[in-house]
Design a protein around this motif. Structure first.
Motif, mmCIF file in Angstrom:
data_model
loop_
_atom_site.group_PDB
_atom_site.id
_atom_site.type_symbol
_atom_site.label_atom_id
_atom_site.label_comp_id
_atom_site.label_asym_id
_atom_site.label_seq_id
_atom_site.Cartn_x
_atom_site.Cartn_y
_atom_site.Cartn_z
ATOM 1 N N ASN A 113 42.503 41.393 65.989
ATOM 2 C CA ASN A 113 43.158 41.971 67.163
ATOM 3 C C ASN A 113 42.195 42.161 68.326
ATOM 4 O O ASN A 113 42.587 42.652 69.376
ATOM 5 N N LEU A 114 40.929 41.747 68.155
ATOM 6 C CA LEU A 114 39.954 41.806 69.250
ATOM 7 C C LEU A 114 39.939 40.508 70.066
ATOM 8 O O LEU A 114 39.269 40.442 71.090
ATOM 9 N N PRO A 219 35.322 37.911 67.366
ATOM 10 C CA PRO A 219 34.447 39.059 67.662
ATOM 11 C C PRO A 219 34.285 40.020 66.497
ATOM 12 O O PRO A 219 33.243 40.665 66.359
ATOM 13 N N ILE A 220 35.288 40.095 65.632
ATOM 14 C CA ILE A 220 35.179 41.008 64.498
ATOM 15 C C ILE A 220 34.094 40.553 63.527
ATOM 16 O O ILE A 220 33.483 41.349 62.823
ATOM 17 N N GLU A 221 33.833 39.226 63.500
ATOM 18 C CA GLU A 221 32.769 38.686 62.653
ATOM 19 C C GLU A 221 31.393 38.973 63.237
ATOM 20 O O GLU A 221 30.390 38.930 62.523
ATOM 21 N N GLU A 222 31.349 39.246 64.524
ATOM 22 C CA GLU A 222 30.084 39.518 65.189
ATOM 23 C C GLU A 222 29.698 40.988 65.071
ATOM 24 O O GLU A 222 28.531 41.317 64.860
ATOM 25 N N VAL A 223 30.660 41.892 65.232
ATOM 26 C CA VAL A 223 30.335 43.321 65.350
ATOM 27 C C VAL A 223 30.548 44.093 64.060
ATOM 28 O O VAL A 223 30.038 45.200 63.910
ATOM 29 N N LEU A 271 17.547 17.522 64.273
ATOM 30 C CA LEU A 271 18.284 16.276 64.467
ATOM 31 C C LEU A 271 18.363 15.862 65.928
ATOM 32 O O LEU A 271 18.806 14.756 66.238
ATOM 33 N N GLY A 272 17.960 16.778 66.830
ATOM 34 C CA GLY A 272 18.099 16.503 68.253
ATOM 35 C C GLY A 272 19.486 16.826 68.771
ATOM 36 O O GLY A 272 19.875 16.360 69.843
ATOM 37 N N TRP A 273 20.237 17.618 68.011
ATOM 38 C CA TRP A 273 21.580 18.026 68.400
ATOM 39 C C TRP A 273 21.533 19.355 69.138
ATOM 40 O O TRP A 273 20.545 20.086 69.079
ATOM 41 N N THR A 274 22.611 19.663 69.843
ATOM 42 C CA THR A 274 22.719 20.965 70.492
ATOM 43 C C THR A 274 23.680 21.846 69.700
ATOM 44 O O THR A 274 24.558 21.346 68.985
ATOM 45 N N LEU A 275 23.510 23.146 69.826
ATOM 46 C CA LEU A 275 24.382 24.108 69.139
ATOM 47 C C LEU A 275 24.610 25.305 70.046
ATOM 48 O O LEU A 275 23.678 25.808 70.675
ATOM 49 N N ALA A 276 25.842 25.745 70.111
ATOM 50 C CA ALA A 276 26.192 26.935 70.890
ATOM 51 C C ALA A 276 27.189 27.764 70.095
ATOM 52 O O ALA A 276 28.040 27.225 69.381
ATOM 53 N N ILE A 277 27.079 29.079 70.217
ATOM 54 C CA ILE A 277 28.018 29.997 69.582
ATOM 55 C C ILE A 277 29.020 30.457 70.632
ATOM 56 O O ILE A 277 28.634 30.902 71.715
ATOM 57 N N HIS A 278 30.292 30.317 70.311
ATOM 58 C CA HIS A 278 31.354 30.710 71.245
ATOM 59 C C HIS A 278 32.246 31.762 70.589
ATOM 60 O O HIS A 278 32.842 31.516 69.545
ATOM 61 N N ARG A 279 32.324 32.930 71.204
ATOM 62 C CA ARG A 279 33.218 33.980 70.712
ATOM 63 C C ARG A 279 34.615 33.751 71.266
ATOM 64 O O ARG A 279 34.795 33.451 72.448
#
Length: 303
Positions: A113-114, A219-223, A271-279
């Protein structure tokens, strides 16, 4: 696909979560298509295009003649209007293929619910929006395991139909069609065991594809806001875990999640790949803007 054991698989707390299934994803698809088009339009409005000089037929721009270039490249008509010599440059017309993959395993069907969307819904919006942006830029885009590469302006409804027909999967799709000039973009929560994820990334990288990982998190997995007696459920197996004092697990959970992500991030970098975390409570346009810049940068470097 077994998920990493982070308090019994980072499961959703009952009473704090909702899940969608294949049927509701199909029902939600019209709304997700609208959201994807709106997000793509927002991103495209702020872009200056992906064009660059190279072999092709269409005029792009004039630039100053550089000493040492062949004289036949001079545009004498344009040069006659100025004190300098100018070269007429054409637009680069060699497109390459970008393959998209959307994690449709059970853990992605969670949304707290966040956040406004379940993780699968956000992944669909991002993948459809990126497909439209790339096609608008002249690229060919395919869904791994679901479609062939397309440069069709109807790419959003075509991809949406493909995901409607097959709303779930069991992991990374086959990589046989990925070519040396291709790039892959992976949308998922990447909560599977690290060794399993690394093995699949290596399989994709062995196809000589460059890659980008968008790790989607609720977000619930983050906080981890839980306290008191809380029941957790594994979305993959249905197993339940009851914590008498959920707050006692918060620190260990945060450490394990950080270590899990650090291992995947380190391997992606190797591997030369990019990674980003998106909430999933953040605007969908944010990762798309970043992806556009990364894909364009890598493409230019390969040209």
């Amino acid at each position: 696909m077994a998920k990493a054991r982070i308090i019994e698989d980072t499961a959703a707390a009952l009473g704090h979560a909702r899940e969608v299934d294949g049927q509701t994803l199909a029902e939600a698809m019209p709304r997700l298509i609208v959201a994807a088009r709106r997000t793509a339009a927002t991103v495209l409005h702020g872009l200056h295009g992906r064009r660059r000089a190279g072999p092709g037929e269409n005029f792009w721009q004039y630039r100053r003649f550089t000493s040492g270039e062949p004289a036949r490249r001079i545009d004498w008509r344009r040069s006659a209007r100025d004190q300098y010599l100018y070269v007429r440059e054409r637009e680069w017309e060699v497109s390459h293929t970008v393959w998209l993959w959307v994690d449709r395993s059970r853990s992605m069907w969670f949304g707290s619910n966040l956040a406004g969307d379940a993780k699968i819904e956000r992944a669909v919006v991002l993948s459809l929006g990126l497909a439209e942006i790339l096609v608008d830029g002249g690229e060919r885009v395919g869904l791994l395991g679901l479609t062939r590469p397309l440069a069709n302006r109807r790419v959003i409804p075509i991809f949406a139909d493909a995901m409607r027909i097959k709303p779930e999967d069991e992991g990374f799709a086959p990589s046989a069609d990925i070519g040396a000039r291709s790039e892959v973009v992976l949308f998922g929560d990447f909560l599977a065991p690290v060794d399993e994820t690394i093995a699949q990334l290596n399989r994709l990288a062995s196809r000589a594809a460059r890659g980008h990982i968008i790790m989607i998190a609720d977000p619930i997995e983050e906080v981890f806001p839980f306290s008191g007696r809380t029941e957790f459920r594994d979305p993959e197996s249905g197993l339940k875990f009851i914590a008498g004092r959920a707050q006692d697990y918060r620190e260990a959970y945060a450490e394990r999640l950080a270590a899990h992500r650090a291992a995947i991030t380190a391997h992606a970098k190797m591997l030369g790949w990019t990674l980003a975390i998106h909430r999933s409570d953040r605007p969908a346009s944010e990762p798309l803007l970043a992806l556009h810049a990364r894909i364009g940068s890598l493409e230019a470097g390969a040209a």
